[in-house]
Design a protein around this motif. Structure first.
Motif, PDB file in Angstrom:
ATOM      1  N   ARG A  68       0.836  -1.201   0.000  1.00 18.90           N
ATOM      2  CA  ARG A  68       0.000   0.000   0.000  1.00 18.90           C
ATOM      3  C   ARG A  68       0.874   1.256   0.000  1.00 18.90           C
ATOM      4  NH1 ARG A  68      -3.895  -2.181   4.886  1.00 18.90           N
ATOM      5  NH2 ARG A  68      -4.812  -3.936   3.728  1.00 18.90           N
ATOM      6  N   LEU A  69       0.520   2.130  -0.920  1.00 18.58           N
ATOM      7  CA  LEU A  69       1.133   3.444  -0.974  1.00 18.58           C
ATOM      8  C   LEU A  69       0.044   4.498  -1.186  1.00 18.58           C
ATOM      9  CD1 LEU A  69       4.208   4.304  -0.886  1.00 18.58           C
ATOM     10  CD2 LEU A  69       4.006   4.683  -3.347  1.00 18.58           C
ATOM     11  N   ALA A  70      -1.168   4.180  -0.768  1.00 16.60           N
ATOM     12  CA  ALA A  70      -2.311   5.061  -0.994  1.00 16.60           C
ATOM     13  C   ALA A  70      -2.102   6.399  -0.318  1.00 16.60           C
ATOM     14  CB  ALA A  70      -3.592   4.403  -0.484  1.00 16.60           C
ATOM     15  N   ALA A  71      -2.414   7.483  -1.056  1.00 16.56           N
ATOM     16  CA  ALA A  71      -2.358   8.852  -0.542  1.00 16.56           C
ATOM     17  C   ALA A  71      -0.976   9.269  -0.087  1.00 16.56           C
ATOM     18  CB  ALA A  71      -3.373   9.034   0.586  1.00 16.56           C
ATOM     19  N   ALA A  72       0.043   8.551  -0.478  1.00 19.30           N
ATOM     20  CA  ALA A  72       1.409   8.924  -0.093  1.00 19.30           C
ATOM     21  C   ALA A  72       1.878  10.101  -0.938  1.00 19.30           C
ATOM     22  CB  ALA A  72       2.337   7.736  -0.270  1.00 19.30           C
ATOM     23  N   ARG A  73       2.909  10.800  -0.431  1.00 21.30           N
ATOM     24  CA  ARG A  73       3.510  11.917  -1.141  1.00 21.30           C
ATOM     25  C   ARG A  73       4.998  11.613  -1.301  1.00 21.30           C
ATOM     26  NH1 ARG A  73      -1.104  12.253  -1.265  1.00 21.30           N
ATOM     27  NH2 ARG A  73      -2.469  14.037  -0.801  1.00 21.30           N
ATOM     28  N   VAL A  74       5.444  11.549  -2.553  1.00 27.57           N
ATOM     29  CA  VAL A  74       6.830  11.172  -2.835  1.00 27.57           C
ATOM     30  C   VAL A  74       7.459  12.287  -3.657  1.00 27.57           C
ATOM     31  CG1 VAL A  74       8.365   9.411  -3.783  1.00 27.57           C
ATOM     32  CG2 VAL A  74       6.135   8.755  -2.850  1.00 27.57           C
ATOM     33  N   ALA A  75       8.562  12.836  -3.169  1.00 30.31           N
ATOM     34  CA  ALA A  75       9.201  13.978  -3.823  1.00 30.31           C
ATOM     35  C   ALA A  75       9.988  13.573  -5.060  1.00 30.31           C
ATOM     36  CB  ALA A  75      10.111  14.698  -2.847  1.00 30.31           C
ATOM     37  N   LYS A  76      10.388  12.307  -5.162  1.00 26.81           N
ATOM     38  CA  LYS A  76      11.142  11.862  -6.331  1.00 26.81           C
ATOM     39  C   LYS A  76      10.431  10.664  -6.965  1.00 26.81           C
ATOM     40  CE  LYS A  76      15.678  13.516  -4.780  1.00 26.81           C
ATOM     41  NZ  LYS A  76      17.081  13.132  -4.460  1.00 26.81           N
ATOM     42  N   ASP A  77      11.198   9.630  -7.302  1.00 28.19           N
ATOM     43  CA  ASP A  77      10.658   8.475  -8.012  1.00 28.19           C
ATOM     44  C   ASP A  77      10.170   7.405  -7.055  1.00 28.19           C
ATOM     45  OD1 ASP A  77      11.518   9.806 -10.294  1.00 28.19           O
ATOM     46  OD2 ASP A  77      13.426   8.703 -10.348  1.00 28.19           O
ATOM     47  N   VAL A  78       9.319   6.531  -7.616  1.00 33.23           N
ATOM     48  CA  VAL A  78       8.939   5.285  -6.944  1.00 33.23           C
ATOM     49  C   VAL A  78       9.280   4.152  -7.890  1.00 33.23           C
ATOM     50  CG1 VAL A  78       7.060   3.891  -6.033  1.00 33.23           C
ATOM     51  CG2 VAL A  78       7.112   6.357  -5.576  1.00 33.23           C
ATOM     52  N   TRP A  79      10.199   3.295  -7.473  1.00 31.81           N
ATOM     53  CA  TRP A  79      10.613   2.164  -8.290  1.00 31.81           C
ATOM     54  C   TRP A  79      10.341   0.878  -7.528  1.00 31.81           C
ATOM     55  CZ3 TRP A  79      16.041   3.271 -10.861  1.00 31.81           C
ATOM     56  CH2 TRP A  79      15.920   4.408 -11.685  1.00 31.81           C
ATOM     57  N   LEU A  80       9.633  -0.024  -8.170  1.00 28.24           N
ATOM     58  CA  LEU A  80       9.443  -1.364  -7.629  1.00 28.24           C
ATOM     59  C   LEU A  80       9.978  -2.329  -8.675  1.00 28.24           C
ATOM     60  CD1 LEU A  80       7.245   0.394  -6.058  1.00 28.24           C
ATOM     61  CD2 LEU A  80       6.081  -1.773  -5.672  1.00 28.24           C
ATOM     62  N   ASP A  81      11.177  -2.837  -8.443  1.00 25.28           N
ATOM     63  CA  ASP A  81      11.832  -3.712  -9.407  1.00 25.28           C
ATOM     64  C   ASP A  81      11.861  -5.146  -8.894  1.00 25.28           C
ATOM     65  OD1 ASP A  81      12.325  -1.568 -11.084  1.00 25.28           O
ATOM     66  OD2 ASP A  81      14.310  -1.175 -10.221  1.00 25.28           O
ATOM     67  N   ASP A  82      11.535  -6.089  -9.792  1.00 26.92           N
ATOM     68  CA  ASP A  82      11.607  -7.523  -9.459  1.00 26.92           C
ATOM     69  C   ASP A  82      10.869  -7.817  -8.163  1.00 26.92           C
ATOM     70  OD1 ASP A  82      13.175  -8.058 -11.718  1.00 26.92           O
ATOM     71  OD2 ASP A  82      14.978  -7.418 -10.636  1.00 26.92           O
ATOM     72  N   THR A  83       9.664  -7.282  -8.071  1.00 22.67           N
ATOM     73  CA  THR A  83       8.861  -7.383  -6.852  1.00 22.67           C
ATOM     74  C   THR A  83       7.618  -8.200  -7.122  1.00 22.67           C
ATOM     75  OG1 THR A  83       9.697  -5.285  -6.022  1.00 22.67           O
ATOM     76  CG2 THR A  83       7.588  -6.006  -5.145  1.00 22.67           C
TER      77      THR A  83
END
Length: 642
Positions: free
Chosen positions: A131-146
């Motif tokens: 879960r990353l609902a309603a999150a605030r991320v200033a840069k990238d979000v990477w989900l690799d080989d997950t």
């Protein structure tokens, strides 16, 4: 939950400039993990073992603190951390957050978390949700080989940088409703449940190449500023929905698979749509779609219906489609368009053509960029393109080429006299039988005569309505120098006038005679048959009553007075023949009668002495028979003139 809300967990007692820390209190202490003293934190971390649950909601984190938390949970042999359920809701990460080589036996939640940097997860597996609902991320979000065992919840997440969701498999649903990011990459992901991107805002390109959506995917009202790539994407079981989406660039679907309907209703598309090698098992819905800068759609092979009703094409377009049906009801073309179709029944009712629009049938299958013919499963390859209706269309800019117009409805078309036919356009014929002459007709006449049923819910049109339609189509073919084709429409116009009950009786009678004698000047065999019949009747009349019994011999009488002779020549009045009719039908009388009739056909007097009856018969034949010959010549000319 806002910063002023009281959290639903035991709150840290640490007080700083911003007030009380919202971090989850670490039992049995009164502070969160970030605010524990060194000895207390060491004691707490020492108490952890692989597989432990983590609950640090609201706790401020750094990468160093996160690494310290995961260190006691790592298996020395594999180096992977094993965690039960992990709750990091509303946490705040200073700098980048990296999650490497972690197995979550339950869920991992960062709902409403704030990341000053980016979030990078590599070789992470969760048995439950991520879960990353309603999150605030200033840069990238990477989900690799997950791998995500159940659901991936990203709705309303705000990501300033790129979202790279390179997850091998999501066991449940993937929720990205309302997510915002600079660009998105979902290449190769497999989602076992439904994937929802409704309302997502992607300020760059989006790449879903090779993704597999087992229960379909929805992109309703999503906004993608750049190109949205779906090459090789699979939409299984449920439909692919792009209703209301706003795509700034093109949408390639090469080698994609649609197990159910694909819908783009109300969408706005800024580039080309390519379907080379795509496999569709149902229809495609483009109703009310706005194509802003779309120059090409296709080649699209669809076993169902491709619906462009109420769609708007703002730029010049080439559409290549092989389908069972193509609907363009009230479609608007604001520029030129070329519709190259195969097999389809095309409905153009009330379409708006501001520039030339060509609808043409393609005899051969479409080819891929590699030169291979594209397969057309579930389509009857021998069916031509059939136009079912142009009702309500302004035909001034419409061109129909190599199409079947057997069932096409023309009544209600504007500027029908400017419609252009190219190639071989097939029109319906009357039923087989001696009663009906072979000619091109309109579907509406077939409905009125009962040769074919009218469309459901529609009443057959009366001849008064059909006569102007035939007249305008005749002019359209005459302007294109197709006199033989125009002749059939002239025949249809005259037929409708003859059957029009609003026409005066005298005009209808005159038209009836014109039809009987020569098929309105278009049936040479009928006029010649009447000519032969009239000549035969004249010959028989001459033989029986027109020729005298004998040719009168002139008789001369005179006087002499010794020096001058005066002569007067008198020709006896021809004597009507007498005796049995069989004796009058002799070879000599036939030859004389034939000479009289032959001369009458070309407006010449025969010079033969005739009885009174014969004289009137000759006068009549000199009027009627040349007219019949002229009608036959006119009919031949209408069939051969170009």
């Amino acid at each position: 939950m806002t910063a002023t809300d009281t959290p639903a967990w035991p709150q840290c007692g640490h007080l700083d400039a911003g007030g009380h820390c919202r971090g989850h209190r670490v039992a049995p202490y009164t502070a969160c993990l970030a605010h524990l003293g060194s000895a207390e934190r060491a004691a707490h971390l020492a108490s952890l073992a692989p597989g432990a649950d983590l609950d640090h909601r609201g706790t401020p984190f750094t990468q160093g603190l996160l690494d310290a938390l995961l260190a006691p949970l790592r298996d020395p042999a594999s180096g992977r951390a094993r965690v039960g359920n992990a709750a990091f809701d509303e946490t705040r990460f200073t700098g980048d957050a990296e999650l490497d080589d972690i197995d979550f036996g339950g869920s991992c939640s960062f709902a409403s978390a704030v990341f000053d940097g980016g979030l990078y997860a590599r070789e992470v597996r969760t048995e439950g949700d991520f879960r990353l609902a309603a999150a605030r991320v200033a840069k990238d979000v990477w989900l690799d080989d997950t791998d995500v065992g159940v659901d991936a919840w990203f709705y309303e997440a705000r990501i300033t940088g790129t979202l790279r969701f390179c997850v091998r498999e999501v066991g449940g649903t993937a929720m990205f409703r309302g997510v915002t990011c600079a660009a998105a990459y979902f290449s190769g992901v497999r989602v076992c449940g439904i994937a929802s991107f409704n309302g997502a805002v992607i300020n760059g390109e989006a790449d879903f190449a090779g993704a597999v959506f087992e229960d379909g995917a929805t992109f309703e009202t999503a906004r993608i500023a750049g190109r949205a790539c779906f090459d090789g994407t699979h939409f299984h079981r449920s439909r692919a929905c792009f209703n209301g989406a706003d795509i700034g660039g093109g949408m390639p679907f090469a080698e994609a698979h649609f197990a159910a309907e694909a819908t783009f209703e109300g969408a706005a598309i800024g580039g080309d749509l390519t379907f080379t090698g795509a496999r569709l098992e149902s229809g495609v819905d483009f109703r009310r779609t706005v194509f802003r800068r779309t120059a090409r759609i296709g080649p699209l092979v669809c076993p169902g219906t491709v619906d462009f009703s109420h769609a708007v094409f703002e730029t010049a377009l080439t559409l290549e489609t092989a389908a069972r049906e193509v609907r363009c009801r009230q479609t608007r073309w604001a520029s030129t368009a070329a519709l190259r179709l195969r097999h389809a029944a095309v409905d153009l009712s009330d379409a708006v053509t501001e520039f030339p629009v060509t609808v043409s049938g393609r005899p051969r299958p479409f080819v891929s960029p590699h030169g291979e013919a594209m397969a057309e499963p579930e389509l009857l390859t021998d069916l031509p393109v059939r136009i079912t209706s142009v009702t309500g269309v302004d035909a001034a800019h419409l061109v129909l080429a190599d199409t079947d117009l057997t069932d096409c409805l023309f009544v209600g078309t504007v500027h029908l006299d400017q419609l252009r036919f190219e190639g071989r356009c097939r029109l319906p014929q009357p039923p087989d039988g001696l009663r009906w002459m072979r000619r091109q007709t309109l579907a509406e006449e077939r409905h009125w005569r009962g040769w074919a049923p009218a469309p459901s819910g529609a009443d057959p049109h009366e001849p008064a309505t059909l006569a102007p339609v035939y007249r305008q189509l005749r002019k359209a073919l005459e302007d294109s120098r197709n006199e033989p084709g125009a002749a059939d429409f002239y025949y249809g116009e005259m037929e409708m006038r003859r059957h029009d009950t609003t026409t005066s009786r005298g005009e209808r009678t005159l038209l009836g005679l014109y039809w009987v004698l020569s098929g309105y000047g278009l049936r040479a065999t009928r006029a010649l048959a009447w000519l032969v019949l009239a000549m035969t009747a004249t010959v028989l009349t001459m033989m029986l009553w027109g020729l005298p019994r004998t040719d009168p011999d002139p008789v001369s009488t005179g006087t002499t007075d010794g020096r001058r002779i005066t002569l007067t020549t008198r020709k006896p009045t021809p004597v009507n023949p007498e005796g049995p009719y069989t004796k009058r039908l002799s070879a000599s009388r036939f030859e004389k009668s034939l000479r009289v009739v032959a001369n009458s056909v070309i407006f010449r007097a025969s010079g033969q002495d005739l009885t009174t009856t014969g004289t009137y018969v000759e006068m009549t034949s000199r009027l009627v028979e040349p007219a019949l010959l002229g009608l036959a010549v006119l009919a031949v000319r209408s069939r051969v003139k170009r």
